[in-house]
Design a protein around this motif. Structure first.
Motif, short mmCIF file in Angstrom:
data_model
loop_
_atom_site.label_atom_id
_atom_site.label_comp_id
_atom_site.label_asym_id
_atom_site.label_seq_id
_atom_site.Cartn_x
_atom_site.Cartn_y
_atom_site.Cartn_z
N GLY A 243 0.48 -1.23 -0.04
CA GLY A 243 0.26 -0.13 0.21
C GLY A 243 1.03 0.92 0.37
O GLY A 243 0.54 2.22 -0.95
N ASN B 213 -4.14 7.94 2.56
CA ASN B 213 -4.63 6.81 3.57
C ASN B 213 -3.65 6.73 5.19
O ASN B 213 -4.20 5.62 5.03
CB ASN B 213 -2.43 7.10 2.79
N LEU C 239 -6.17 -6.97 4.13
CA LEU C 239 -5.85 -5.95 3.33
C LEU C 239 -4.51 -6.59 3.52
O LEU C 239 -3.63 -6.85 2.92
CB LEU C 239 -5.78 -4.15 3.76
#
Length: 170
Positions: A36, A73, A90
């Protein structure tokens, strides 16, 4: 000459903004980026590229785009912190590779690590062999953690190394 100075000024502004934003949004461990974080950096670099060098785009537009990405984020990280189920969706959990000197073959196959790679990692940690490993874990960020034991069974060594191959482990 004026165009070059304009590009330099824009670049410096974006640089200062990025350093401040990274500090504010808590990216103090850049050496341990996850997937990410890499995506975030790629998106931000694309968002501010035109703001730095494009003649017809605004500096404010690039900075606003980067700020939105940092904020998104930040919110995502907060949700992951408060909701373990969302985090496990995730990010995968760490995988135990060795426990009390015994290799977990199914786990090794699942994460696609060979025994040679595992033994190399153990040697890099300064441990003589698999029998001297109390615990070896493949961490979420690709590090292999090794906890060794001496003859009394006490922990004697703990460090982390980064796997050379950056493929997806889970």
């Amino acid at each position: 000459m004026e165009e070059i100075l304009n590009v330099v000024f824009r670049s410096l502004c974006v640089y200062l903004f990025m350093v401040i934003a990274i500090r504010v949004f808590g990216k103090n461990q850049l050496s341990q980026l996850n997937a990410g974080d890499v995506v975030l950096l790629l998106l931000i670099s694309n968002a501010v590229q035109n703001a730095m060098v494009g003649p017809d785009t605004s500096l404010q537009g690039g900075i606003i785009a980067a700020l939105v990405l940092f904020a998104a984020n930040f919110v995502l990280k907060r949700i992951m912190f408060k909701n373990p189920k969302f985090k496990s969706f995730l990010e995968e959990d760490p995988v135990i590779l060795i426990r009390d000197g015994k290799i977990d073959e199914p786990a090794l196959n699942r994460v696609k690590i060979t025994e040679d790679e595992l033994e190399e990692s153990i040697r890099e940690h300064g441990v003589d062999g698999i029998k001297n490993v109390r615990l070896s874990i493949l961490e979420v960020d690709g590090n292999i953690s090794v906890v060794s034991m001496d003859k009394t069974g006490e922990q004697t060594h703990y460090t982390r190394i980064k796997r050379k191959n950056k493929r997806k482990y889970h």
